[in-house]
Design a protein around this motif. Structure first.
Motif, short mmCIF file in Angstrom:
data_model
loop_
_atom_site.label_atom_id
_atom_site.label_comp_id
_atom_site.label_asym_id
_atom_site.label_seq_id
_atom_site.Cartn_x
_atom_site.Cartn_y
_atom_site.Cartn_z
N VAL A 8 -3.81 15.81 -21.86
CA VAL A 8 -5.17 16.06 -21.38
C VAL A 8 -5.54 15.02 -20.33
CG1 VAL A 8 -7.57 16.37 -22.07
CG2 VAL A 8 -5.74 16.90 -23.70
N GLY A 9 -6.06 15.51 -19.20
CA GLY A 9 -6.45 14.62 -18.12
C GLY A 9 -7.94 14.38 -18.04
N ASN A 10 -8.37 13.70 -17.00
CA ASN A 10 -9.75 13.24 -16.87
C ASN A 10 -10.75 14.36 -16.58
OD1 ASN A 10 -11.72 10.93 -16.48
ND2 ASN A 10 -11.86 11.89 -14.47
N ASP A 11 -10.28 15.51 -16.10
CA ASP A 11 -11.25 16.53 -15.67
C ASP A 11 -12.07 17.09 -16.82
OD1 ASP A 11 -12.27 18.09 -13.34
OD2 ASP A 11 -11.61 19.77 -14.58
N ILE A 12 -11.57 16.99 -18.05
CA ILE A 12 -12.41 17.48 -19.16
C ILE A 12 -13.67 16.64 -19.29
CG2 ILE A 12 -10.44 18.43 -20.44
CD1 ILE A 12 -10.89 16.07 -22.44
N ASN A 13 -13.61 15.39 -18.83
CA ASN A 13 -14.83 14.57 -18.84
C ASN A 13 -15.86 15.11 -17.86
OD1 ASN A 13 -13.59 12.83 -20.67
ND2 ASN A 13 -12.84 11.46 -19.07
N ASN A 14 -15.38 15.75 -16.80
CA ASN A 14 -16.27 16.28 -15.77
C ASN A 14 -16.90 17.61 -16.15
OD1 ASN A 14 -15.55 14.07 -14.17
ND2 ASN A 14 -13.82 15.18 -13.26
N ALA A 15 -16.51 18.15 -17.31
CA ALA A 15 -17.12 19.39 -17.78
C ALA A 15 -18.61 19.19 -18.05
CB ALA A 15 -16.43 19.89 -19.05
N THR A 16 -18.98 17.97 -18.36
CA THR A 16 -20.39 17.57 -18.40
C THR A 16 -20.52 16.35 -17.50
OG1 THR A 16 -19.92 16.27 -20.40
CG2 THR A 16 -20.86 18.47 -20.71
N GLN A 17 -21.73 16.00 -17.14
CA GLN A 17 -21.93 14.95 -16.15
C GLN A 17 -21.47 13.61 -16.72
OE1 GLN A 17 -25.88 14.87 -14.58
NE2 GLN A 17 -25.24 13.94 -12.67
N GLN A 18 -20.39 13.08 -16.15
CA GLN A 18 -19.82 11.82 -16.61
C GLN A 18 -19.52 10.95 -15.40
OE1 GLN A 18 -19.47 10.96 -19.79
NE2 GLN A 18 -19.19 12.80 -21.03
N LEU A 19 -18.83 9.87 -15.62
CA LEU A 19 -18.44 8.97 -14.54
C LEU A 19 -17.31 9.61 -13.74
CD1 LEU A 19 -18.60 6.08 -13.26
CD2 LEU A 19 -16.82 5.42 -14.91
N SER A 20 -17.56 9.90 -12.46
CA SER A 20 -16.53 10.51 -11.61
C SER A 20 -15.61 9.43 -11.06
CB SER A 20 -17.17 11.28 -10.46
OG SER A 20 -17.77 10.38 -9.54
N TRP A 21 -14.40 9.86 -10.62
CA TRP A 21 -13.47 8.91 -10.02
C TRP A 21 -14.06 8.31 -8.75
CZ3 TRP A 21 -9.80 6.10 -11.77
CH2 TRP A 21 -9.01 6.54 -12.85
N ALA A 22 -14.78 9.12 -7.98
CA ALA A 22 -15.37 8.61 -6.73
C ALA A 22 -16.38 7.51 -7.03
CB ALA A 22 -16.04 9.76 -5.98
N ASN A 81 -17.89 15.36 -25.13
CA ASN A 81 -18.67 16.57 -24.90
C ASN A 81 -18.11 17.69 -25.78
OD1 ASN A 81 -16.39 17.73 -23.56
ND2 ASN A 81 -17.05 16.86 -21.60
N GLU A 82 -18.58 18.88 -25.54
CA GLU A 82 -18.17 20.03 -26.35
C GLU A 82 -16.65 20.24 -26.34
OE1 GLU A 82 -18.05 24.76 -25.45
OE2 GLU A 82 -19.98 23.78 -25.06
N ILE A 83 -16.01 19.99 -25.20
CA ILE A 83 -14.57 20.22 -25.09
C ILE A 83 -13.80 19.19 -25.91
CG2 ILE A 83 -12.63 20.46 -23.51
CD1 ILE A 83 -14.82 22.66 -23.32
N HIS A 84 -14.19 17.93 -25.82
CA HIS A 84 -13.55 16.90 -26.65
C HIS A 84 -13.66 17.25 -28.13
CE1 HIS A 84 -14.83 14.62 -22.98
NE2 HIS A 84 -13.65 14.04 -23.12
N GLU A 85 -14.86 17.65 -28.53
CA GLU A 85 -15.10 17.95 -29.95
C GLU A 85 -14.27 19.14 -30.41
OE1 GLU A 85 -19.30 18.42 -30.05
OE2 GLU A 85 -19.70 16.29 -29.68
N ARG A 86 -14.15 20.13 -29.56
CA ARG A 86 -13.35 21.29 -29.95
C ARG A 86 -11.87 20.92 -30.07
NH1 ARG A 86 -12.88 27.31 -27.22
NH2 ARG A 86 -11.20 28.02 -28.60
N ILE A 87 -11.38 20.11 -29.14
CA ILE A 87 -9.99 19.67 -29.21
C ILE A 87 -9.74 18.93 -30.52
CG2 ILE A 87 -8.28 18.10 -28.20
CD1 ILE A 87 -9.51 18.80 -25.44
N ARG A 88 -10.65 18.05 -30.89
CA ARG A 88 -10.50 17.34 -32.17
C ARG A 88 -10.44 18.31 -33.33
NH1 ARG A 88 -14.03 13.59 -29.95
NH2 ARG A 88 -15.86 14.42 -31.01
N GLY A 89 -11.28 19.34 -33.27
CA GLY A 89 -11.34 20.31 -34.36
C GLY A 89 -10.11 21.18 -34.48
#
Length: 288
Positions: A8-22, A81-89
């Protein structure tokens, strides 16, 4: 059916407003007081990092550990976010990530359970959370020196990886298999002591990762795996899947061609929003 693992890469963090690489890069440049460094899209990130650090080193003798500690503090602010939580589940046995923070785990691990105590590199680095083993393949916030950013670190990481696969290890740790992974694949002696083992024994699903060509360690692993499978004809029967939004396929054809020749299967889904896209990806993984 082979067991599965995720990368899993960093883009799942961008599914909700997070710290971008830029944003992170701008903060690193500001921290290093090197505003003259241009953040250009054509500069590979590991070399841009070297430009930033070397500029700060020549200007103020910046300690790299202080810089990496600053970066660790910044990315620690990323939350699940929702995606992280679902992956854990999903209770996947093994999850690899190029991310440094612990949003996938949902909590900072209590300890590193790797068979080898690594200070800088991350061949054996792992931790356990509930039913899942997490592998931070590019380092982690809890150990700032392990955070893999620059060209020098990528080179050292690749050296450690190639030793593990091709020539074997000489660590003193009890219980570790020291023969090369290549030899062990030939003789059916593979375990999960390193995240590298997963690339040859489990069906790997890669998503949220651009997999650009600055990821030299991962591209080397893909190409060497393909050589072992197709040239040396070792018994490598697992599958590797790479997920990409449909509208990015045409522009990414050059990269997808390279993935294909290395035996990677490309899976695409429509992209209406990040959340909807990753829901489709996880639906597909759950359906097998």
């Amino acid at each position: 059916m082979k067991p599965i693992s995720l990368l899993v890469g960093n883009d799942i963090n961008n599914a909700t407003q997070q710290l971008s690489w830029a944003t992170l890069l701008d903060r690193i440049i500001q921290f290093c007081c090197v505003g003259e460094v241009e953040r250009h899209k054509d500069k590979p990130f590991p070399l841009l990092y070297e430009e930033i650090f070397l500029s700060a080193l020549r200007k103020s003798h910046l300690d790299e550990l202080k810089l990496k500690t600053f970066i660790a503090e910044q990315v620690t602010a990323i939350t699940s976010n929702e995606i992280h939580e679902r992956i854990r589940g999903m209770r996947i046995p093994h999850i690899m990530t190029t991310n440094y923070e612990y949003s996938l785990e949902g909590a900072v691990p209590k300890r590193n359970t790797g068979l080898v105590r690594e200070r800088i590199y991350s061949v054996f680095r792992r931790s356990q959370h509930e039913d899942t083993t997490y592998w931070h393949v590019h380092g982690e916030c809890r150990s700032p020196q392990s955070i893999n950013l620059g060209y020098e670190h990528y080179g050292g990481q690749l050296q450690q990886m190639r030793n593990y696969v091709v020539s074997g290890t000489d660590y003193k740790t009890k219980g570790i298999l020291k023969d090369s992974l290549e030899y062990r694949l030939q003789h059916g002696k593979v375990n999960y002591q390193s995240w590298i083992d997963l690339w040859f024994t489990t069906d790997v699903h890669i998503f949220g990762l651009s997999l650009d060509f600055s990821e030299t360690d991962l591209w080397w692993l893909l190409t060497y795996r393909a050589r072992l499978k197709y040239y040396k004809q070792l018994p490598i029967e697992n599958r590797i899947f790479y997920y990409i939004p449909q509208q990015f396929k045409a522009a990414s054809k050059f990269k997808l061609d390279l993935l294909h020749v290395n035996g990677v299967e490309v899976v695409d889904f429509p992209y209406e929003s990040s959340l909807d896209y990753y829901r489709l990806v996880l639906d597909n993984i759950e359906k097998g």
